[in-house]
Design a protein around this motif. Structure first.
Motif, short mmCIF file in Angstrom:
data_model
loop_
_atom_site.label_atom_id
_atom_site.label_comp_id
_atom_site.label_asym_id
_atom_site.label_seq_id
_atom_site.Cartn_x
_atom_site.Cartn_y
_atom_site.Cartn_z
N SER A 176 19.43 35.03 -33.30
CA SER A 176 17.96 35.01 -33.37
C SER A 176 17.39 36.42 -33.41
CB SER A 176 17.39 34.24 -32.17
OG SER A 176 17.83 32.91 -32.17
N ASN A 177 17.90 37.28 -32.54
CA ASN A 177 17.42 38.67 -32.49
C ASN A 177 17.81 39.43 -33.75
OD1 ASN A 177 16.30 38.31 -29.96
ND2 ASN A 177 18.17 38.92 -28.89
N GLN A 178 19.05 39.20 -34.22
CA GLN A 178 19.57 39.94 -35.36
C GLN A 178 18.80 39.64 -36.63
OE1 GLN A 178 21.95 42.28 -35.13
NE2 GLN A 178 21.66 42.76 -37.29
N SER A 221 21.30 33.54 -29.08
CA SER A 221 20.34 34.60 -28.79
C SER A 221 20.58 35.82 -29.69
CB SER A 221 20.45 34.99 -27.32
OG SER A 221 19.60 36.06 -27.02
N GLY A 249 15.75 38.09 -36.72
CA GLY A 249 14.31 38.05 -36.49
C GLY A 249 13.72 36.65 -36.61
#
Length: 564
Positions: A54-56, A51, A58
């Motif tokens: 994925s966020n880091q 997670s 994009g």
């Protein structure tokens, strides 16, 4: 790259500075990926790291275990590259190749794949363990071993002729060459991935080959150059703590390795001097795959009840028969697992001890120093035993002590090498045991075999003639209502049509009628007729039941069992 990920995780207060330093030190010594090290040390959970990445960066994440894989796309990314970068091709959309990746920050990996494939690359993040599992399932790792052999430097190892004087320091040095180490490690890990039970390393006059036994059948895996024969065999002997200078006598050893899933696998190593060098056979002993639940071994319902009733008796003997590799150890260990209680003192005499079982006193037989089955049994009787397992009854002395133990208040479990259950009686008689001792001590005889299961992914119905159908032992009235199957062959089963094995059983409780026949010295045929009359299913009948259930094929039934 590793430091950047660590710093990002520290800055987001997901891990502490102390955890970062510990993980970096651990990663440096183990050589594992930084993310894997964090997970192994328990500093972050796998899904949390996914997670975060994925966020880091994009990008979206994906659950590979629920994704519908297209195996044809594996041709776009070679297996060695997939394993090196932990990537897997998912879909091809026009000029864009979508890949799953454990470390989406690795721009060098993305550039390599882009250059190699010629496609634009779109990255989805996935957990590392799922990518590894998918690579193992959809790539044929045996081709990697062949590639490794083809790239080995011919000058890396000097070939030693059989009659030449051996420089042990050179031989040991040759066995530590990087290509040899990689090859042996690759063979061991490939055998684990492919579910092999044995590895055969075999030197011949002009060929040196390595074979795996998978589901009971030997398959060629690779043919390294004869040039590497001594170095490869020496490497295995060094790993097994054996004497590399001794090439004239058989030797036995053991290798213990830990897989990337923290699973411990033992290899039982046997070295045998042959005409053209030492042959090595490695038996894989994977405790995680040991099935100790009796209800899942393959027993029919009535057979399981009879077996459980026998091992629940306070005294008497239960014999399990069959050839080497027929699953006798698994059946006996499952029985011991069920009997293993604080109130019971259980001792086993084994040659060799294949698996360590908590709460059970296991003794490794060493006949060369006088620790025989018979001597060990005598010692057991001075140890206040309740249950005794004798790995194998080989001679009169062992049989006599085992039977006397069964008659004096102990439950004795053991094995014999016979073709079926009724033949066990004659085997004991041939050893010199009196009929009255057999009839009064033995409470059940069980014969078993392992039969291959049809691959569920490529199971296909077949059509037999009525004559062939009835010749198998099936009733003619079942011809139109019974569907038989075979495996067509697919990627899942390496085009063999089979995936895994199961046991078939012939369970013969010793009832009063059988006791009378034993006392009269009846033949195996007479004993078998009476046992069948009393409800015993023969090995052939057990195999036919599995075939009618669509679990195995006609060919397997004919290969494994004799007609009744």
């Amino acid at each position: 790259m590793l430091g950047n990920l660590g710093r990002l995780l520290v800055s987001k207060k997901i891990i502490t500075e102390q955890q970062l330093q510990k993980a970096l030190a651990e990663q440096k010594s183990s050589g594992e990926r930084f993310g894997s090290t964090l997970i192994k040390l328990g500093f972050i959970k796998e899904d949390s790291l996914l997670s975060f990445l994925s966020n880091q960066y994009g990008i979206s994440s994906i659950n590979l275990r629920e994704f519908n894989i297209n195996p044809d796309l594996t041709r776009l990314i070679p297996a060695d590259l997939a394993q090196k970068y932990l990537v897997f091709p998912l879909t091809l959309k026009g000029n864009t190749l979508v890949i799953a990746m454990a470390d989406p920050s690795n721009i060098f990996a993305i550039d390599d794949i882009k250059f190699l494939t010629g496609y634009r690359i779109e990255v989805l993040s996935a957990v590392e363990s799922a990518i590894k599992d998918t690579i193992n399932e959809y790539y044929d790792t045996s081709t990697n071993l062949s590639a490794l052999v083809s790239h080995m430097d011919d000058e890396a190892v000097e070939f030693i002729e059989e009659g030449d004087e051996i420089d042990l320091s050179e031989l040991k040095s040759a066995s530590q060459e990087a290509p040899v180490i990689k090859l042996v490690n690759g063979v061991l890990s490939d055998a684990i991935k492919r579910g092999a039970s044995d590895i055969h390393v075999e030197p011949y006059e002009k060929v040196f080959r390595i074979r795996f036994r998978i589901d009971g059948i030997l398959y060629d895996v690779m043919d390294p150059s004869l040039k590497y024969k001594n170095a490869i065999i020496s490497r295995i002997k060094i790993m097994s703590s054996l004497d590399i200078a001794e090439r004239r006598l058989p030797q036995d050893g053991r290798i213990k390795i830990k897989t990337d899933k923290n699973r411990e696998v033992d290899f039982r190593v046997s070295v045998l001097p042959t005409l053209f060098g030492e042959k090595v056979v490695l038996r894989l002993l994977d405790k995680s795959s040991l099935q100790l639940d009796m209800t899942k071994l393959g027993f029919e319902e009535d057979d399981l009840k009879n077996f459980q009733k026998a091992i629940d008796q306070p005294f008497g003997m239960v014999l399990v028969t069959g050839p080497t590799g027929s699953g006798k150890t698994t059946t006996l260990y499952s029985a011991l697992s069920e009997l293993n209680k604080v109130s019971e003192n259980i001792s086993t005499a084994e040659d060799p001890v294949e698996y360590n079982l908590m709460g059970i006193n296991q003794v490794q037989i060493h006949e060369e120093i006088g620790l025989t089955f018979a001597n060990t049994l005598r010692a057991f009787l001075r140890q206040d035993p309740d249950i005794i397992l004798v790995g194998e009854i080989r001679d009169y002395e062992t049989a006599e002590i085992a039977i006397k133990s069964a008659l004096t208040g102990h439950l004795v479990l053991s094995t014999l090498h016979t073709n079926d259950a009724p033949s066990s009686v004659n085997r004991l008689l041939n050893m010199g045991i009196e009929p009255f001792l057999i009839s009064s001590s033995v409470i059940l005889m069980l014969a078993q075999r392992l039969i291959r299961k049809i691959c569920p992914e490529c199971r296909t119905p077949i059509t037999l003639t009525k004559q062939a159908f009835t010749k198998l032992g099936l009733k003619s009235e079942e011809f139109h209502t019974t569907t038989l199957y075979k495996g067509a062959g697919c990627r899942n089963c390496s085009n063999t049509g089979y995936k895994g094995r199961m046991a078939i059983y012939e369970v013969m409780p010793i009832n009063e009628n059988l006791k009378e026949l034993i006392l009269k010295g009846a033949s195996s045929t007479e004993l078998k007729k009476e046992a069948v009359k009393s409800g015993m299913s023969t090995l052939r009948a057990s195999a036919i039941k599995k075939m009618k259930q669509g679990l195995t094929s006609v060919e397997e039934v004919l290969r494994i069992t004799f007609a009744d």
